[in-house]
Design a protein around this motif. Structure first.
Motif, short mmCIF file in Angstrom:
data_model
loop_
_atom_site.label_atom_id
_atom_site.label_comp_id
_atom_site.label_asym_id
_atom_site.label_seq_id
_atom_site.Cartn_x
_atom_site.Cartn_y
_atom_site.Cartn_z
N ALA A 1 100.01 44.60 -8.78
CA ALA A 1 99.95 45.86 -8.92
C ALA A 1 99.72 46.04 -10.70
N GLN A 2 99.21 47.27 -11.07
CA GLN A 2 98.95 47.37 -12.53
C GLN A 2 99.89 48.38 -12.72
N TYR A 3 100.53 48.20 -14.14
CA TYR A 3 101.96 48.99 -14.36
C TYR A 3 101.60 49.67 -15.69
N ALA A 4 101.66 51.04 -15.67
CA ALA A 4 101.43 51.83 -16.84
C ALA A 4 102.64 51.70 -17.88
N GLN B 1 109.09 58.52 -23.55
CA GLN B 1 108.30 57.65 -22.91
C GLN B 1 108.81 56.92 -21.73
N VAL B 2 107.86 56.73 -20.64
CA VAL B 2 108.30 56.07 -19.36
C VAL B 2 107.38 54.86 -19.16
N LYS B 3 107.98 53.63 -18.99
CA LYS B 3 107.39 52.29 -18.94
C LYS B 3 107.51 51.63 -17.62
N ALA B 4 106.56 51.35 -16.66
CA ALA B 4 106.84 50.66 -15.50
C ALA B 4 106.40 49.23 -15.69
N SER B 5 107.46 48.46 -15.01
CA SER B 5 107.13 47.14 -14.89
C SER B 5 107.56 46.39 -13.57
N ALA B 6 107.09 45.16 -13.42
CA ALA B 6 107.53 44.36 -11.95
C ALA B 6 108.89 44.40 -11.78
#
Length: 174
Positions: free
Chosen positions: A111-114, A98-103
């Motif tokens: 921005a919207q992060y998945a 799994q890959v998680k994006a954040s600020a």
């Protein structure tokens, strides 16, 4: 004759005073997007060392992993080179990661992060923004499967056994 010369100069002067020309000025903005992976984080390892690692999974948090420059709204996408991570004939399915994006430290405004995107050989959107920015940072967390999913993937004589794939990040204007 003097009247004629005087009249001619007056007419020329009058025409010169009222002469006008126009110029069209255009400001032409072309889209620019750049996406740079932090050079210190070009290799990401998910190390399974203990029983708990196999049972619970492991993760690698990469602060400020991506640096974005965009002249307007954009999307950042990720994809794996293959549907599986490879080690010779043996594989681990990419969708178990799994890959998680954040600020990051310089976040993209609004921005919207998945969250918890499964890796795939198809592009998957991680970040969406309606505005651009200069040197904006995105942090990425990679998480490997738990529940002993990789228990039978160790290959005797390889220490460690390494399964690998290349990830491609892409930025597109929106």
């Amino acid at each position: 004759m003097k009247k004629f010369i005087f009249a001619a100069f007056s007419l020329i002067g009058f025409v010169t005073i009222n002469a006008q020309q126009t110029v069209t000025l255009n400001v032409r903005l072309k889209p620019i997007q750049t996406l740079v992976v932090n050079t210190a984080q070009k290799i990401v390892n998910l190390d399974y060392v203990t029983k708990d690692d196999y049972a619970n999974g492991v993760s690698s948090v990469n602060a400020d992993h991506l640096n974005v420059y965009s002249t307007g709204g954009f999307q950042v996408k990720v994809k794996s080179a293959n549907a599986a991570l490879l080690n010779g004939a043996k594989t681990i399915q990419a969708n178990t990661i799994q890959v998680k994006a954040s600020a990051g430290s310089e976040p993209v405004t609004g921005a919207q992060y998945a969250q918890n995107v499964q890796l795939s050989a198809n592009e998957t959107t991680l970040v969406t923004s309606t505005v651009g920015g200069v040197d904006k940072k995105i942090s990425i967390e990679y998480k490997g499967a738990g529940a002993n999913a990789y228990l039978d993937n160790y290959i005797a004589g390889q220490t460690p056994t390494i399964y690998t794939t290349e990830l491609t990040y892409t930025i597109i204007s929106q």
